[in-house]
Design a protein around this motif. Structure first.
Motif, PDB file in Angstrom:
ATOM      1  N   ARG A  21     -29.322 -20.593 -44.913  1.00 54.90           N
ATOM      2  CA  ARG A  21     -29.892 -19.271 -44.671  1.00 54.90           C
ATOM      3  C   ARG A  21     -28.865 -18.346 -44.020  1.00 54.90           C
ATOM      4  N   SER A  22     -28.057 -18.862 -43.120  1.00 56.91           N
ATOM      5  CA  SER A  22     -27.067 -18.039 -42.426  1.00 56.91           C
ATOM      6  C   SER A  22     -25.927 -17.606 -43.334  1.00 56.91           C
ATOM      7  N   LEU A  23     -25.822 -18.198 -44.526  1.00 54.22           N
ATOM      8  CA  LEU A  23     -24.840 -17.770 -45.520  1.00 54.22           C
ATOM      9  C   LEU A  23     -25.476 -16.869 -46.572  1.00 54.22           C
ATOM     10  N   PRO A 211     -20.832 -15.054 -42.531  1.00 54.79           N
ATOM     11  CA  PRO A 211     -20.676 -13.607 -42.679  1.00 54.79           C
ATOM     12  C   PRO A 211     -21.181 -12.757 -41.525  1.00 54.79           C
ATOM     13  N   ASP A 212     -22.256 -13.130 -40.882  1.00 57.51           N
ATOM     14  CA  ASP A 212     -22.823 -12.290 -39.825  1.00 57.51           C
ATOM     15  C   ASP A 212     -22.310 -12.703 -38.458  1.00 57.51           C
ATOM     16  N   ARG A 213     -22.584 -11.873 -37.452  1.00 54.25           N
ATOM     17  CA  ARG A 213     -22.214 -12.220 -36.090  1.00 54.25           C
ATOM     18  C   ARG A 213     -23.079 -13.367 -35.592  1.00 54.25           C
ATOM     19  N   ALA A 214     -22.502 -14.207 -34.758  1.00 53.32           N
ATOM     20  CA  ALA A 214     -23.259 -15.304 -34.165  1.00 53.32           C
ATOM     21  C   ALA A 214     -24.336 -14.743 -33.239  1.00 53.32           C
ATOM     22  N   ARG A 215     -25.485 -15.424 -33.209  1.00 45.11           N
ATOM     23  CA  ARG A 215     -26.573 -15.000 -32.332  1.00 45.11           C
ATOM     24  C   ARG A 215     -26.560 -15.737 -31.003  1.00 45.11           C
ATOM     25  N   ALA A 318     -16.863 -17.895 -31.705  1.00 44.17           N
ATOM     26  CA  ALA A 318     -18.016 -17.494 -32.503  1.00 44.17           C
ATOM     27  C   ALA A 318     -17.622 -17.217 -33.945  1.00 44.17           C
ATOM     28  N   ARG A 319     -16.555 -16.430 -34.156  1.00 42.92           N
ATOM     29  CA  ARG A 319     -16.152 -16.051 -35.510  1.00 42.92           C
ATOM     30  C   ARG A 319     -14.646 -15.815 -35.574  1.00 42.92           C
ATOM     31  N   LEU A 320     -14.117 -16.003 -36.799  1.00 47.43           N
ATOM     32  CA  LEU A 320     -12.742 -15.632 -37.139  1.00 47.43           C
ATOM     33  C   LEU A 320     -12.789 -14.759 -38.379  1.00 47.43           C
TER      34      LEU A 320
END
Length: 402
Positions: A21-23, A211-215, A318-320
């Motif tokens: 779902r997060s993708l 793709p989205d920011r971490a929650r 969280a993200r790169l």
């Protein structure tokens, strides 16, 4: 060897879960979900044991159908967040002990656009996991060998029962018509993938490419605490060879466990090799702050196919994001790979959209796989720009010439 990262015990689990779902994955429909909703199948977190009851019985963190009293079986259809070549699936029946399906099967299809449930039911489906035995309360893993890329999968359970999670591990194969301009070359939705990692103790490094920011902190990558002089790292194979312009290293939600410093290296790896050589710095070793989105301009302009993110000494991210442009050669290679992996009906539809008549399209599809972008270009001549999403050059009108 760089292609060694595995998130679990099964070999195919080194590939990302394309159904998450997060993708962007979605369970488009199911024929029955009386006891527990179909959407639970693709939640990123593991299934939880629930002890509460409602009007329909015990609550389950999964998908559960009613007991069948006649012939037939139940099924759920999942739209993958990113199309891809499927290397294996996990049908997890955690907490389903007296109500798991004794047999399962998986089919796949590739459909252009955004089809409705009835259109999907009438699509051409290919079996990638034949009807086979499943056990209760465990993660049942099944390897797949079909080399084609797909957009949707259909999980069938026989005759009924419950499944906690459905994981579809594979190699992203992105439509190259969406790979123009500056984009995140590391993102999973553009074809990036983690191929090596030093530590996955708390969570998967694949999370930093979503793709989205971490929650919250649980949606990032976190390593165990180091007790030596080394440092942790993750190696990412980019969507293709590209010129990196700037990067983002996000430590959001990592307050007491962010790295102290980071460094980003780049390298270009030929298809015939599997180990990057001649790494060079894109971002030198730099101090980073907890719970912060950092943006850095890069040092190099030479194209790279891989980046290595070093974190010192350990911690979580969280993200790169690795922003840049694909080279023309990389985009052509991506087009060749994408077209080679499309199922026949989808490939013919793509060619029809480029103006190729049915007979020529059928012949071109039968000639696959194309070894190089040049052989693909030679086959399509002036249709190649349309195939990769570029407008065809205007045709001159002799009547308007001087």
């Amino acid at each position: 060897m760089i292609d060694t990262y595995a998130n679990g015990g099964l070999e195919f689990e080194r590939f990302p879960d394309l159904a998450l779902r997060s993708l962007g994955g979605s369970v488009t429909h199911a024929n029955d979900e009386l006891f527990a909703e179909r959407e639970n199948l693709i939640k990123p977190e593991p299934s939880r044991l629930l002890t509460s009851f409602g009007n329909k019985g015990g609550h389950y963190d999964g998908w559960e159908t009613r007991r069948r009293r006649g012939p037939g079986h139940d099924y759920a259809v999942v739209r993958l967040g990113v199309p891809g070549v499927i290397h294996g699936v996990v049908i997890d029946t955690a907490h389903f002990l007296g109500n798991y399906p004794p047999y399962v099967s998986v089919e796949a299809t590739s459909v252009a656009g955004y089809p409705s449930p009835p259109e999907l039911d009438n699509a051409e489906w290919v079996t990638i996991v034949a009807k086979t035995e499943a056990k209760g309360g465990v993660a049942n893993g099944y390897a797949c060998t079909d080399p084609q890329s797909y957009t949707h999968v259909r999980l069938s359970i026989y005759p009924d029962g419950g499944v906690a999670r459905f994981r579809v591990h594979g190699e992203p194969v992105v439509d190259p018509r969406f790979l123009h301009g500056t984009l995140d070359l590391a993102s999973l939705e553009n074809g990036g993938r983690v191929v090596n990692c030093s530590d996955t103790f708390y969570s998967s490094p694949t999370n930093i490419l979503l793709p989205d920011r971490a929650r919250d902190m649980g949606e990032g990558w976190e390593t165990s605490r180091r007790r030596d002089d080394g440092n942790d790292f993750a190696v990412v194979r980019l969507a293709g060879a590209g010129e990196v312009r700037h990067v983002e290293v996000d430590t959001s939600y990592f307050v007491g466990n962010a790295p102290g410093w980071i460094r980003l290296l780049g390298a270009q790896v030929a298809e015939s090799r599997s180990t990057p050589e001649n790494w060079f710095e894109l971002v030198p070793r730099t101090r980073v702050c907890p719970d912060t989105r950092h943006r850095f301009l890069t040092n190099g302009s030479a194209p790279v196919t891989h980046v290595r993110l070093d974190i010192y000494p350990d911690g979580g991210l969280a993200r790169l994001r690795v922003h840049g442009e694909l080279t023309a050669a990389a985009r052509a290679a991506a087009t060749t790979h994408w077209f080679n992996t499309l199922p026949q009906s989808h490939a013919r539809l793509v060619l029809a959209g480029c103006g190729v008549d049915a007979a020529d399209a059928a012949h071109a599809v039968s000639e696959r796989p194309y070894a190089t972008p040049q052989t693909l270009a030679d086959s399509f001549e002036d249709m190649l720009p349309a195939l990769i999403g570029q407008p065809r050059p205007p045709v001159s009108d002799p009547s308007k010439q001087d």
